[in-house]
Scaffold this motif. Sequence first.
Motif, PDB file in Angstrom:
ATOM      1  N   LYS A 252       5.471  -0.616   8.816  1.00 27.54           N
ATOM      2  CA  LYS A 252       6.178  -0.510   7.538  1.00 27.54           C
ATOM      3  C   LYS A 252       7.607  -0.976   7.783  1.00 27.54           C
ATOM      4  O   LYS A 252       8.227  -0.595   8.777  1.00 27.54           O
ATOM      5  CB  LYS A 252       6.168   0.926   7.009  1.00 27.54           C
ATOM      6  CG  LYS A 252       4.836   1.364   6.414  1.00 27.54           C
ATOM      7  CD  LYS A 252       4.944   2.757   5.815  1.00 27.54           C
ATOM      8  CE  LYS A 252       3.671   3.178   5.106  1.00 27.54           C
ATOM      9  NZ  LYS A 252       3.452   2.425   3.863  1.00 27.54           N
ATOM     10  N   ASN A 254      11.410  -2.354   5.689  1.00 22.67           N
ATOM     11  CA  ASN A 254      12.211  -2.666   4.512  1.00 22.67           C
ATOM     12  C   ASN A 254      13.274  -3.657   4.985  1.00 22.67           C
ATOM     13  O   ASN A 254      14.255  -3.280   5.624  1.00 22.67           O
ATOM     14  CB  ASN A 254      12.850  -1.398   3.949  1.00 22.67           C
ATOM     15  CG  ASN A 254      13.547  -1.644   2.626  1.00 22.67           C
ATOM     16  OD1 ASN A 254      13.514  -2.755   2.096  1.00 22.67           O
ATOM     17  ND2 ASN A 254      14.194  -0.624   2.105  1.00 22.67           N
ATOM     18  N   LYS A 285       9.505  -5.663   1.205  1.00 24.42           N
ATOM     19  CA  LYS A 285       8.870  -4.524   1.869  1.00 24.42           C
ATOM     20  C   LYS A 285       7.572  -4.973   2.523  1.00 24.42           C
ATOM     21  O   LYS A 285       6.676  -5.505   1.868  1.00 24.42           O
ATOM     22  CB  LYS A 285       8.608  -3.396   0.870  1.00 24.42           C
ATOM     23  CG  LYS A 285       9.886  -2.767   0.331  1.00 24.42           C
ATOM     24  CD  LYS A 285       9.602  -1.585  -0.569  1.00 24.42           C
ATOM     25  CE  LYS A 285      10.888  -0.937  -1.062  1.00 24.42           C
ATOM     26  NZ  LYS A 285      10.631   0.222  -1.942  1.00 24.42           N
ATOM     27  N   PHE A 286       7.490  -4.751   3.832  1.00 21.37           N
ATOM     28  CA  PHE A 286       6.325  -5.126   4.646  1.00 21.37           C
ATOM     29  C   PHE A 286       5.446  -3.897   4.827  1.00 21.37           C
ATOM     30  O   PHE A 286       5.929  -2.815   5.144  1.00 21.37           O
ATOM     31  CB  PHE A 286       6.814  -5.643   5.999  1.00 21.37           C
ATOM     32  CG  PHE A 286       5.737  -6.147   6.920  1.00 21.37           C
ATOM     33  CD1 PHE A 286       5.600  -7.505   7.163  1.00 21.37           C
ATOM     34  CD2 PHE A 286       4.875  -5.261   7.567  1.00 21.37           C
ATOM     35  CE1 PHE A 286       4.624  -7.974   8.031  1.00 21.37           C
ATOM     36  CE2 PHE A 286       3.892  -5.721   8.431  1.00 21.37           C
ATOM     37  CZ  PHE A 286       3.763  -7.087   8.668  1.00 21.37           C
ATOM     38  N   ASP A 287       4.137  -4.069   4.636  1.00 20.27           N
ATOM     39  CA  ASP A 287       3.209  -2.945   4.789  1.00 20.27           C
ATOM     40  C   ASP A 287       1.877  -3.471   5.295  1.00 20.27           C
ATOM     41  O   ASP A 287       1.259  -4.333   4.660  1.00 20.27           O
ATOM     42  CB  ASP A 287       3.015  -2.230   3.445  1.00 20.27           C
ATOM     43  CG  ASP A 287       2.245  -0.924   3.571  1.00 20.27           C
ATOM     44  OD1 ASP A 287       1.923  -0.530   4.708  1.00 20.27           O
ATOM     45  OD2 ASP A 287       1.951  -0.303   2.538  1.00 20.27           O
ATOM     46  N   PHE A 293      -1.529  -7.915   6.238  1.00 24.32           N
ATOM     47  CA  PHE A 293      -0.337  -7.247   5.712  1.00 24.32           C
ATOM     48  C   PHE A 293       0.091  -7.836   4.383  1.00 24.32           C
ATOM     49  O   PHE A 293      -0.321  -8.929   3.986  1.00 24.32           O
ATOM     50  CB  PHE A 293       0.821  -7.327   6.716  1.00 24.32           C
ATOM     51  CG  PHE A 293       1.372  -8.707   6.939  1.00 24.32           C
ATOM     52  CD1 PHE A 293       2.364  -9.236   6.127  1.00 24.32           C
ATOM     53  CD2 PHE A 293       0.904  -9.490   7.985  1.00 24.32           C
ATOM     54  CE1 PHE A 293       2.886 -10.501   6.338  1.00 24.32           C
ATOM     55  CE2 PHE A 293       1.409 -10.763   8.205  1.00 24.32           C
ATOM     56  CZ  PHE A 293       2.400 -11.275   7.374  1.00 24.32           C
ATOM     57  N   LYS A 294       0.969  -7.074   3.704  1.00 22.23           N
ATOM     58  CA  LYS A 294       1.540  -7.501   2.439  1.00 22.23           C
ATOM     59  C   LYS A 294       3.065  -7.467   2.537  1.00 22.23           C
ATOM     60  O   LYS A 294       3.629  -6.571   3.168  1.00 22.23           O
ATOM     61  CB  LYS A 294       1.072  -6.590   1.297  1.00 22.23           C
ATOM     62  CG  LYS A 294      -0.422  -6.668   1.020  1.00 22.23           C
ATOM     63  CD  LYS A 294      -0.813  -5.717  -0.105  1.00 22.23           C
ATOM     64  CE  LYS A 294      -2.319  -5.788  -0.384  1.00 22.23           C
ATOM     65  NZ  LYS A 294      -2.730  -4.856  -1.463  1.00 22.23           N
ATOM     66  N   LEU A 295       3.695  -8.440   1.892  1.00 21.78           N
ATOM     67  CA  LEU A 295       5.141  -8.473   1.748  1.00 21.78           C
ATOM     68  C   LEU A 295       5.421  -8.418   0.255  1.00 21.78           C
ATOM     69  O   LEU A 295       5.124  -9.366  -0.475  1.00 21.78           O
ATOM     70  CB  LEU A 295       5.706  -9.744   2.377  1.00 21.78           C
ATOM     71  CG  LEU A 295       7.227  -9.880   2.398  1.00 21.78           C
ATOM     72  CD1 LEU A 295       7.861  -8.766   3.219  1.00 21.78           C
ATOM     73  CD2 LEU A 295       7.631 -11.238   2.957  1.00 21.78           C
ATOM     74  N   GLN A 296       5.953  -7.293  -0.190  1.00 22.74           N
ATOM     75  CA  GLN A 296       6.086  -7.044  -1.622  1.00 22.74           C
ATOM     76  C   GLN A 296       7.544  -7.055  -2.067  1.00 22.74           C
ATOM     77  O   GLN A 296       8.454  -6.763  -1.294  1.00 22.74           O
ATOM     78  CB  GLN A 296       5.436  -5.695  -1.969  1.00 22.74           C
ATOM     79  CG  GLN A 296       3.933  -5.670  -1.679  1.00 22.74           C
ATOM     80  CD  GLN A 296       3.300  -4.331  -1.955  1.00 22.74           C
ATOM     81  OE1 GLN A 296       3.796  -3.300  -1.505  1.00 22.74           O
ATOM     82  NE2 GLN A 296       2.207  -4.327  -2.714  1.00 22.74           N
ATOM     83  N   ALA A 298       9.470  -9.466  -2.656  1.00 22.84           N
ATOM     84  CA  ALA A 298      10.198 -10.292  -1.695  1.00 22.84           C
ATOM     85  C   ALA A 298      11.004 -11.383  -2.392  1.00 22.84           C
ATOM     86  O   ALA A 298      10.607 -11.902  -3.441  1.00 22.84           O
ATOM     87  CB  ALA A 298       9.221 -10.914  -0.706  1.00 22.84           C
ATOM     88  N   ASN A 311       5.058 -11.254  -4.609  1.00 28.97           N
ATOM     89  CA  ASN A 311       4.273 -10.485  -3.652  1.00 28.97           C
ATOM     90  C   ASN A 311       3.383 -11.434  -2.859  1.00 28.97           C
ATOM     91  O   ASN A 311       2.744 -12.326  -3.430  1.00 28.97           O
ATOM     92  CB  ASN A 311       3.422  -9.446  -4.382  1.00 28.97           C
ATOM     93  CG  ASN A 311       4.274  -8.460  -5.163  1.00 28.97           C
ATOM     94  OD1 ASN A 311       5.317  -8.008  -4.690  1.00 28.97           O
ATOM     95  ND2 ASN A 311       3.841  -8.128  -6.371  1.00 28.97           N
TER      96      ASN A 311
END
Length: 376
Positions: A252, A254, A285-287, A293-296, A298, A311
Amino acid sequence: GVVVVGLQLPSVQTRMVQEASTYLSEKLGMKVEVGGVSIEWFDKVHLQNVRINDDHRNSMIEIERLVADLNLNKLTDSTQVTLDKVRLVKPNVHLAQYPGSDRLNIDEFIYRINHLSSSDTTTSSKPTPFVIEQAEVEDGIFSMDDYRKAPMTEKGIFDYNHFTLHELNASVLHFKLVADSVSLGAENLRAVHRTSGLQIHELDTDFLYCEKSMIFNHLLARINNSVVRNYLAFHYKDQSDLGEFNTLVHLKANFDSTYIVPKDLKPFAPGVEQFHDRWVLNHGKFDGRVVDFKLQNADVYFGNRSRLQGNFAFKGMPEIEKTVMDFAVQKSAIQVQDLTQYIGKETTKSLQKFGNMAFEGTFSGLYTDFKTKGIL
């Protein structure tokens, strides 16, 4: 008077500390050695050639010279053990995970220390915090080996299971050890990973390590030509997951005012270095795990003046050619020439008729074979 004078003699001090080391070795089942001792009026301790072996009789901690400033009032505090200032010259810390063990050697050491301190029935069973207010690390070495895993043979790759950092220097504030948790503030940490050429020019963070997490808060990391800022956390079911970092460790993050030069990622994601660019991540935000994974939320700049907002999901990393991408893009602006190295000359040529694009829509597929829908 005679006793006080005698206690000031280095030979007497060394003998006392060596006897204490022998006692600790017997109680811990891990050999503890101190080569020499000098104590200045009970408020400053100099130790030479400190060595602690793990339970497999391999060196775990070696320190050429250790200088500790003591505060007797704090040392007699029953709630915690506190040292004002510590200087470590040429420390060498080797963490190891052995077959058949469910914890690192350093965690086994901490467990035995806690067990030893709690075996006194006259004291509380609650772990006693150990605190160092300020520390300086000079020319250290930090290494990690998971002996359950074979070393990687490919050159230039960062092997999560077998690595060594040299030329380690740092200022440490408010180090605190409680049970199996360690927290500290690191300032201006520098180190080199010689095998991959990775160089940490500066790392500042509030760090927390515990049984199932490693957290870097208020992070500033300058590594090679890249800069990473704000917050990064690694979560895992148990420490053995670190041996399968890409697939089992959940990240996770930020990100804020971060920029990445792709070639700096080569030790972790071979193939990415083919992109000659500079990715600027204003925020995001990386998760997820490295492989999924997702980068939201951004906001990313790349190329000369291209900007992507939205996203972004990646599945299949770190093998970039096999990675499936799923983007939901909002209010973005693309200069077509900035896409050439990512989608190829032929595809770029077919898009040039649209000129520079203001774009909203979706992108799905491999970077060499994809579908897109949107509004120009």
